[in-house]
Design a protein around this motif. Sequence first.
Motif, PDB file in Angstrom:
ATOM      1  N   LYS A 144     -14.463  -8.371   2.804  1.00  0.00           N
ATOM      2  CA  LYS A 144     -13.321  -7.459   2.727  1.00  0.00           C
ATOM      3  C   LYS A 144     -13.726  -6.051   3.130  1.00  0.00           C
ATOM      4  O   LYS A 144     -12.959  -5.341   3.790  1.00  0.00           O
ATOM      5  CB  LYS A 144     -12.734  -7.441   1.308  1.00  0.00           C
ATOM      6  CG  LYS A 144     -11.395  -6.703   1.232  1.00  0.00           C
ATOM      7  CD  LYS A 144     -10.804  -6.742  -0.160  1.00  0.00           C
ATOM      8  CE  LYS A 144     -11.441  -5.697  -1.045  1.00  0.00           C
ATOM      9  NZ  LYS A 144     -11.092  -4.307  -0.609  1.00  0.00           N
ATOM     10  N   ASP A 156     -11.911  -3.918   5.949  1.00  0.00           N
ATOM     11  CA  ASP A 156     -11.361  -2.595   5.644  1.00  0.00           C
ATOM     12  C   ASP A 156     -11.924  -1.535   6.588  1.00  0.00           C
ATOM     13  O   ASP A 156     -11.200  -0.641   7.040  1.00  0.00           O
ATOM     14  CB  ASP A 156     -11.677  -2.210   4.195  1.00  0.00           C
ATOM     15  CG  ASP A 156     -10.835  -2.971   3.179  1.00  0.00           C
ATOM     16  OD1 ASP A 156      -9.840  -3.610   3.585  1.00  0.00           O
ATOM     17  OD2 ASP A 156     -11.164  -2.928   1.979  1.00  0.00           O
ATOM     18  N   ARG A 211      -7.205 -14.507  -1.713  1.00  0.00           N
ATOM     19  CA  ARG A 211      -7.329 -13.051  -1.596  1.00  0.00           C
ATOM     20  C   ARG A 211      -6.318 -12.457  -0.613  1.00  0.00           C
ATOM     21  O   ARG A 211      -6.445 -11.307  -0.207  1.00  0.00           O
ATOM     22  CB  ARG A 211      -8.758 -12.677  -1.182  1.00  0.00           C
ATOM     23  CG  ARG A 211      -9.820 -13.167  -2.156  1.00  0.00           C
ATOM     24  CD  ARG A 211     -11.199 -12.657  -1.820  1.00  0.00           C
ATOM     25  NE  ARG A 211     -11.364 -11.262  -2.149  1.00  0.00           N
ATOM     26  CZ  ARG A 211     -12.490 -10.575  -1.915  1.00  0.00           C
ATOM     27  NH1 ARG A 211     -13.525 -11.164  -1.330  1.00  0.00           N
ATOM     28  NH2 ARG A 211     -12.570  -9.296  -2.232  1.00  0.00           N
ATOM     29  N   TYR A 212      -5.307 -13.221  -0.250  1.00  0.00           N
ATOM     30  CA  TYR A 212      -4.317 -12.732   0.707  1.00  0.00           C
ATOM     31  C   TYR A 212      -3.678 -11.420   0.238  1.00  0.00           C
ATOM     32  O   TYR A 212      -3.583 -10.451   1.003  1.00  0.00           O
ATOM     33  CB  TYR A 212      -3.209 -13.764   0.925  1.00  0.00           C
ATOM     34  CG  TYR A 212      -3.601 -14.958   1.766  1.00  0.00           C
ATOM     35  CD1 TYR A 212      -4.792 -14.995   2.488  1.00  0.00           C
ATOM     36  CD2 TYR A 212      -2.763 -16.071   1.846  1.00  0.00           C
ATOM     37  CE1 TYR A 212      -5.139 -16.085   3.252  1.00  0.00           C
ATOM     38  CE2 TYR A 212      -3.104 -17.180   2.618  1.00  0.00           C
ATOM     39  CZ  TYR A 212      -4.295 -17.184   3.306  1.00  0.00           C
ATOM     40  OH  TYR A 212      -4.628 -18.283   4.073  1.00  0.00           O
ATOM     41  N   GLU A 213      -3.230 -11.376  -0.995  1.00  0.00           N
ATOM     42  CA  GLU A 213      -2.574 -10.171  -1.525  1.00  0.00           C
ATOM     43  C   GLU A 213      -3.525  -8.982  -1.533  1.00  0.00           C
ATOM     44  O   GLU A 213      -3.141  -7.854  -1.178  1.00  0.00           O
ATOM     45  CB  GLU A 213      -2.043 -10.425  -2.934  1.00  0.00           C
ATOM     46  CG  GLU A 213      -0.760 -11.224  -2.990  1.00  0.00           C
ATOM     47  CD  GLU A 213       0.447 -10.396  -2.568  1.00  0.00           C
ATOM     48  OE1 GLU A 213       0.324  -9.168  -2.435  1.00  0.00           O
ATOM     49  OE2 GLU A 213       1.521 -10.997  -2.364  1.00  0.00           O
ATOM     50  N   GLU A 214      -4.755  -9.230  -1.933  1.00  0.00           N
ATOM     51  CA  GLU A 214      -5.753  -8.156  -2.001  1.00  0.00           C
ATOM     52  C   GLU A 214      -6.008  -7.571  -0.618  1.00  0.00           C
ATOM     53  O   GLU A 214      -6.018  -6.345  -0.433  1.00  0.00           O
ATOM     54  CB  GLU A 214      -7.038  -8.728  -2.600  1.00  0.00           C
ATOM     55  CG  GLU A 214      -8.148  -7.711  -2.807  1.00  0.00           C
ATOM     56  CD  GLU A 214      -9.418  -8.351  -3.334  1.00  0.00           C
ATOM     57  OE1 GLU A 214     -10.383  -7.597  -3.587  1.00  0.00           O
ATOM     58  OE2 GLU A 214      -9.465  -9.593  -3.483  1.00  0.00           O
ATOM     59  N   TYR A 215      -6.213  -8.440   0.366  1.00  0.00           N
ATOM     60  CA  TYR A 215      -6.441  -7.981   1.736  1.00  0.00           C
ATOM     61  C   TYR A 215      -5.209  -7.257   2.274  1.00  0.00           C
ATOM     62  O   TYR A 215      -5.331  -6.246   2.973  1.00  0.00           O
ATOM     63  CB  TYR A 215      -6.770  -9.163   2.653  1.00  0.00           C
ATOM     64  CG  TYR A 215      -8.228  -9.538   2.725  1.00  0.00           C
ATOM     65  CD1 TYR A 215      -8.974  -9.286   3.872  1.00  0.00           C
ATOM     66  CD2 TYR A 215      -8.874 -10.165   1.663  1.00  0.00           C
ATOM     67  CE1 TYR A 215     -10.316  -9.654   3.968  1.00  0.00           C
ATOM     68  CE2 TYR A 215     -10.210 -10.544   1.743  1.00  0.00           C
ATOM     69  CZ  TYR A 215     -10.921 -10.280   2.895  1.00  0.00           C
ATOM     70  OH  TYR A 215     -12.245 -10.639   2.977  1.00  0.00           O
ATOM     71  N   LYS A 216      -4.037  -7.789   1.985  1.00  0.00           N
ATOM     72  CA  LYS A 216      -2.790  -7.199   2.495  1.00  0.00           C
ATOM     73  C   LYS A 216      -2.705  -5.713   2.167  1.00  0.00           C
ATOM     74  O   LYS A 216      -2.361  -4.900   3.034  1.00  0.00           O
ATOM     75  CB  LYS A 216      -1.582  -7.934   1.900  1.00  0.00           C
ATOM     76  CG  LYS A 216      -0.224  -7.328   2.264  1.00  0.00           C
ATOM     77  CD  LYS A 216       0.919  -8.253   1.919  1.00  0.00           C
ATOM     78  CE  LYS A 216       1.201  -8.322   0.439  1.00  0.00           C
ATOM     79  NZ  LYS A 216       1.976  -7.148  -0.054  1.00  0.00           N
ATOM     80  N   GLU A 217      -3.034  -5.361   0.943  1.00  0.00           N
ATOM     81  CA  GLU A 217      -2.930  -3.958   0.530  1.00  0.00           C
ATOM     82  C   GLU A 217      -4.132  -3.126   0.963  1.00  0.00           C
ATOM     83  O   GLU A 217      -3.987  -1.999   1.423  1.00  0.00           O
ATOM     84  CB  GLU A 217      -2.733  -3.869  -0.988  1.00  0.00           C
ATOM     85  CG  GLU A 217      -1.443  -4.501  -1.474  1.00  0.00           C
ATOM     86  CD  GLU A 217      -0.222  -3.969  -0.743  1.00  0.00           C
ATOM     87  OE1 GLU A 217      -0.159  -2.756  -0.453  1.00  0.00           O
ATOM     88  OE2 GLU A 217       0.689  -4.779  -0.445  1.00  0.00           O
ATOM     89  N   SER A 218      -5.322  -3.680   0.830  1.00  0.00           N
ATOM     90  CA  SER A 218      -6.509  -2.875   1.158  1.00  0.00           C
ATOM     91  C   SER A 218      -6.587  -2.572   2.650  1.00  0.00           C
ATOM     92  O   SER A 218      -6.988  -1.470   3.049  1.00  0.00           O
ATOM     93  CB  SER A 218      -7.790  -3.584   0.696  1.00  0.00           C
ATOM     94  OG  SER A 218      -8.019  -4.772   1.426  1.00  0.00           O
TER      95      SER A 218
END
Length: 369
Positions: A133, A137, A277-284
């Motif tokens: 990630k 990022d 981790r889709y949601e986590e990646y989406k925001e970060s």
Amino acid sequence: MLENKMDQLNISVQRIFGEQRVEIISFSCEDLNYQTPNFTTSGIFSIHGMAIVNQEQVPWSIILKIIKSDSVEKEDPAHHNYWRREALVFESKILDELPGSIQAPKCYLVEEQAEGTIWLWLERIDGEYARTKQQFDFIAELLGQFNGAYLTGKKIPNEDWICRGWLKSWTTSSRMYAPNLDTYINHLHRDKALNIWTWFNSFTNQIESNLNALNSLPRVLAHQDLSQMNMLLNQGEMEEKRLVLIDWQFMSISGIGEDLGKMFGVNMSLGVIPVHRYEEYKESLFHAYIKGLKDAGWYGDERLARYGYCLSTALRSIWEVPQYISLNAQLQSDPLNTSLQERVIRLEQIIIIHQKMGLEADALKLCKT
């Protein structure tokens, strides 16, 4: 395949070493067997060997990419996959003038063949694919700096073969080649599948309106093919990581946030981003992208970038949902097929992200108006 190409090979190796006297003493050619080539890619090869440079033996290596016309539609410069585009990109020298956050391989020679292919003799880039990630990022931040440069004064190239409506062209082609769903719809019995189908029908009814809304976003130069394999991280001067993007076939003038949506969406589709981790990646990824935009000096309305990001990701459902529906139907007749089950579950989770981002784009679109 290189028996009649020694002049071209000599020119390319000479350009690796600049003005120095070069004598090739050995070489070999290896087919890279690239697993997911573009339809317009005929082959990708690694050519490497030894040369005498200033009386010393030194290794050298280049990449040979062969491109071809695949269909009549790809003869149109407005098409998202216009077959000549990457050759024209390299001939134009646009990539020599990219903002500092992004680099591209050097092109030593562009050579058109009588049989209708074009050979691109390219710099070999050694680097690391993004796997964490933190690496994704980092790339999103550099992407923000890249896009942001064109929002803060850098002139966008204006060549007529740069695609102006990439997502419109891509969605049109995706709908053309997607499975025919008429034979599958009656097999939908699970609530999740039925809910996805209901949402998808509503979403596709708004496609023209959504694509038109994308045209109102601030414009940037975009890569539009940011899969893991096209993004290489390597060490530059002063031990700083740098990002080198390869495969510029899809170069476009797009709306802010579109490139980030492609990066997020395609790496979910390819299985690079973990499902949980889709949601986590989406925001970060979005926060990193905004940081990059600000680093480039852009302090505009972040909702514009969010809209481009959400809608471009959601539009990938035009390809993913038909695949999901057809696989669901196959699963009805083969319910113990674990491989099929896994594919359906992963696609389901991807489409849930598409739904969420599509709904958010709708809300942002209302705010814009």
